[in-house]
Design an enzyme around this catalytic site. Structure first.
Site, short mmCIF file in Angstrom:
data_model
loop_
_atom_site.label_atom_id
_atom_site.label_comp_id
_atom_site.label_asym_id
_atom_site.label_seq_id
_atom_site.Cartn_x
_atom_site.Cartn_y
_atom_site.Cartn_z
N ARG A 68 4.56 2.18 5.27
CA ARG A 68 3.61 1.35 6.01
C ARG A 68 3.11 2.08 7.25
O ARG A 68 1.92 2.05 7.55
CB ARG A 68 4.32 0.04 6.37
CG ARG A 68 3.73 -0.83 7.41
CD ARG A 68 2.74 -1.80 6.80
NE ARG A 68 2.40 -2.85 7.73
CZ ARG A 68 1.65 -2.66 8.81
NH1 ARG A 68 1.16 -1.48 9.07
NH2 ARG A 68 1.40 -3.67 9.61
N ARG B 110 7.59 -11.29 -2.57
CA ARG B 110 7.56 -10.32 -1.46
C ARG B 110 8.69 -9.31 -1.54
O ARG B 110 9.26 -8.92 -0.50
CB ARG B 110 7.62 -11.04 -0.11
CG ARG B 110 6.44 -11.92 0.21
CD ARG B 110 5.38 -11.12 0.94
NE ARG B 110 4.28 -12.00 1.31
CZ ARG B 110 3.98 -12.32 2.56
NH1 ARG B 110 4.67 -11.85 3.55
NH2 ARG B 110 2.95 -13.10 2.81
N ASP C 42 -2.68 -8.21 -1.38
CA ASP C 42 -2.57 -9.44 -0.59
C ASP C 42 -3.61 -10.44 -1.06
O ASP C 42 -4.68 -10.05 -1.55
CB ASP C 42 -2.77 -9.15 0.90
CG ASP C 42 -2.24 -10.30 1.75
OD1 ASP C 42 -1.04 -10.32 2.04
OD2 ASP C 42 -3.02 -11.22 2.06
N TYR D 158 -7.55 -19.83 4.92
CA TYR D 158 -7.69 -18.64 5.78
C TYR D 158 -9.17 -18.37 6.07
O TYR D 158 -9.53 -17.95 7.17
CB TYR D 158 -7.04 -17.42 5.11
CG TYR D 158 -5.53 -17.53 5.09
CD1 TYR D 158 -4.77 -17.16 6.21
CD2 TYR D 158 -4.85 -18.03 3.98
CE1 TYR D 158 -3.39 -17.28 6.21
CE2 TYR D 158 -3.47 -18.15 3.97
CZ TYR D 158 -2.75 -17.78 5.08
OH TYR D 158 -1.38 -17.91 5.08
N ARG E 28 9.03 -5.74 4.62
CA ARG E 28 9.62 -5.17 5.84
C ARG E 28 11.14 -5.20 5.92
O ARG E 28 11.71 -4.61 6.83
CB ARG E 28 9.03 -5.88 7.05
CG ARG E 28 7.62 -5.43 7.34
CD ARG E 28 6.92 -6.37 8.29
NE ARG E 28 6.79 -7.68 7.67
CZ ARG E 28 6.15 -8.71 8.22
NH1 ARG E 28 5.63 -8.59 9.41
NH2 ARG E 28 6.05 -9.86 7.58
O1 CP3 Z 1 5.35 -9.97 -3.22
C1 CP3 Z 1 5.09 -8.76 -3.02
O2 CP3 Z 1 5.96 -7.91 -2.76
C2 CP3 Z 1 3.66 -8.30 -3.26
C3 CP3 Z 1 2.81 -8.28 -2.17
C4 CP3 Z 1 2.34 -9.54 -1.45
C5 CP3 Z 1 2.02 -9.52 -0.08
N1 CP3 Z 1 1.46 -10.71 0.24
C6 CP3 Z 1 2.24 -8.37 0.82
C7 CP3 Z 1 2.28 -8.60 2.29
C8 CP3 Z 1 2.03 -10.82 -1.94
C9 CP3 Z 1 2.24 -11.41 -3.31
C10 CP3 Z 1 1.44 -11.55 -0.86
C11 CP3 Z 1 0.94 -12.92 -0.97
C12 CP3 Z 1 0.46 -13.62 0.23
N2 CP3 Z 1 -0.21 -13.12 1.30
C13 CP3 Z 1 0.55 -15.02 0.40
C14 CP3 Z 1 1.10 -15.99 -0.62
C15 CP3 Z 1 2.58 -15.98 -0.70
C16 CP3 Z 1 3.30 -16.54 0.46
O3 CP3 Z 1 4.12 -15.80 1.05
O4 CP3 Z 1 3.07 -17.73 0.78
C17 CP3 Z 1 -0.02 -15.33 1.65
C18 CP3 Z 1 -0.12 -16.71 2.27
C19 CP3 Z 1 -0.50 -14.12 2.21
C20 CP3 Z 1 -1.25 -13.93 3.48
C21 CP3 Z 1 -0.53 -13.07 4.42
N3 CP3 Z 1 -0.31 -11.73 4.24
C22 CP3 Z 1 0.04 -13.44 5.66
C23 CP3 Z 1 0.05 -14.85 6.23
C24 CP3 Z 1 0.61 -12.28 6.22
C25 CP3 Z 1 1.25 -12.12 7.57
C26 CP3 Z 1 2.58 -12.72 7.64
C27 CP3 Z 1 3.65 -11.67 7.69
O5 CP3 Z 1 4.62 -11.79 6.93
O6 CP3 Z 1 3.49 -10.76 8.51
C28 CP3 Z 1 0.41 -11.23 5.29
C29 CP3 Z 1 0.86 -9.82 5.45
C30 CP3 Z 1 1.67 -9.23 4.34
N4 CP3 Z 1 1.36 -9.31 3.02
C31 CP3 Z 1 2.85 -8.44 4.50
C32 CP3 Z 1 3.23 -8.03 3.20
C33 CP3 Z 1 4.39 -7.14 2.82
C34 CP3 Z 1 3.49 -8.05 5.81
C35 CP3 Z 1 2.55 -7.16 6.57
C36 CP3 Z 1 3.13 -5.89 7.14
O7 CP3 Z 1 3.77 -5.10 6.43
O8 CP3 Z 1 2.86 -5.68 8.31
#
Ligand code: CP3
Length: 342
Positions: A36, A23, A73, A150, A27
């Site tokens: 964003r 990640r 994602d 999910y 944010r």
């Molecule tokens: O790593 C990176 O920088 C690349 C991008 C990336 C994102 N999600 C962007 C994201 C990657 C590799 C993921 C993987 C992901 N997504 C996982 C597996 C890794 C982990 O963290 O366990 C999972 C379970 C998800 C599902 C997901 N996406 C959730 C549960 C959420 C909401 C939680 C949160 O942090 O808000 C997301 C949203 C998400 N995916 C964000 C980002 C940067 C935040 C959303 C935003 O900017 O509003």
């Protein structure tokens, strides 16, 4: 070989531990928040190649990292299969939960997923064209088990009780769902590779929720099937797997020869990981993301302890889970400096 991270994944040597952060685009970076909000929604950000390219590159402008991870994602696969998906501020992802065989039959055919996913492949080509030659480009997808949680629960969950109950009560329907996700993931990652990623990673973030005796069947085997088919098609592309929270079962994953690297979480004992996992394969990990909030002396001490343990060969430095929005930029700078000065 210019790409240090890729070289280590392929079994080569390096005089420091190549580094990237789960990640790393997110944010905690003000420039991410700006892009964003320009995009409107999180999904619009993922599906607008120009903006996805921009946020992928942002952390590399600030920090001396060795890898870039595609901005996308794991939930784009359910979306591409026709499931409704929405990301709500402060709530996280919301999907229309799959409840029965009829819901499964409503899912789209695998050959239709690219209609939704094409902008992601487009982003891969755009990022590839802009990346420095020294940077390893990482593509990714979720594991079938984690993605299924999910799809079945319709949102994030702490214990995945509904998914496990479904899996145990309706094994045939559940197994069918797993095979659909496997197939979609193979096609999705193949297209990322064709468009230009150097490495792929499978995120099994919720592997640790499975009853221990089911980890092999629903975490290891589905990821192995995906990895075997990718190796058939693209023998030179390394595969990283992250079965988070599986404890001593990590050893079994490290013996699967189609997995080139095992990402470990922060609960894993370093000496144990060196003896049981690094002996078999490359290890990635495993600093707890909380050290990037607190920073200071503890961050330096822990980072050096991890580096000393794995002695830089066969080790990629990373976190034990994704960086959090409250991580401080100066602490990421201190981390990268500490790794390079070792
Ligand atoms: O790593 C990176 O920088 C690349 C991008 C990336 C994102 N999600 C962007 C994201 C990657 C590799 C993921 C993987 C992901 N997504 C996982 C597996 C890794 C982990 O963290 O366990 C999972 C379970 C998800 C599902 C997901 N996406 C959730 C549960 C959420 C909401 C939680 C949160 O942090 O808000 C997301 C949203 C998400 N995916 C964000 C980002 C940067 C935040 C959303 C935003 O900017 O509003």
């Amino acid at each position: 070989m210019d790409k240090v991270l890729l070289n280590v994944l392929l079994g080569g040597k390096s005089n420091y531990a190549p580094t990237w952060l789960m990640r790393q685009a997110g944010r905690y970076l003000p420039e991410y928040k700006k892009t964003r909000s320009k995009a409107g929604s999180f999904l619009d950000l993922c599906f607008t190649p120009k903006l996805a390219t921009e946020v992928t590159l942002q952390p590399l402008r600030r920090f001396e990292l060795d890898g870039a991870i595609l901005f996308a994602d794991i939930l784009l696969i359910p979306k591409s299969l026709g499931q409704n998906l929405d990301f709500r501020e402060g709530v996280g992802p919301l999907l229309t939960p799959l409840k029965n065989k009829e819901d499964l039959n409503q899912l789209k055919n695998i050959n239709q997923i690219h209609n939704v996913l094409n902008p992601v492949y487009d982003a891969v080509s755009k990022i590839k064209a802009k990346l420095d030659k020294k940077i390893t480009f990482i593509g990714f997808a979720g594991s079938p088990w984690t993605v299924s949680t999910y799809m079945i629960e319709g949102k994030g969950s702490k214990d995945h009780h509904i998914t496990k109950s479904f899996m145990l009560e309706f094994p045939d329907i559940y197994d069918h769902l797993i095979s659909i996700i496997e197939e979609a993931t193979i096609e999705y990652l193949s297209n990322q590779i064709i468009a230009g990623v150097d490495v792929v990673k499978l995120f099994d973030s919720w592997a640790g929720s499975l009853p221990n005796s089911y980890i092999e069947k629903y975490s290891l085997i589905p990821m192995k099937k995906i990895a075997m088919e990718l190796k058939n098609r693209f023998p030179k592309i390394p595969i990283i797997v992250f079965p988070r929270g599986v404890g001593p079962m990590y050893e079994k994953f490290s013996k699967v020869n189609v997995f080139d690297c095992i990402a470990i979480d922060s609960s894993i004992n370093l000496k144990w990981a060196k003896e049981k996992i690094q002996k078999n394969t490359v290890v990635q990990g495993n600093l707890d993301p909380a050290f990037l909030v607190a920073g200071g002396k503890n961050l330096k001490i822990k980072t050096k302890e991890i580096l000393r343990n794995f002695s830089s060969s066969g080790h990629i430095f990373n976190l034990g889970h994704g960086i959090t929005p409250d991580a401080k930029i100066e602490n990421v700078e201190l981390l990268v400096k500490t790794i390079k000065e070792k």
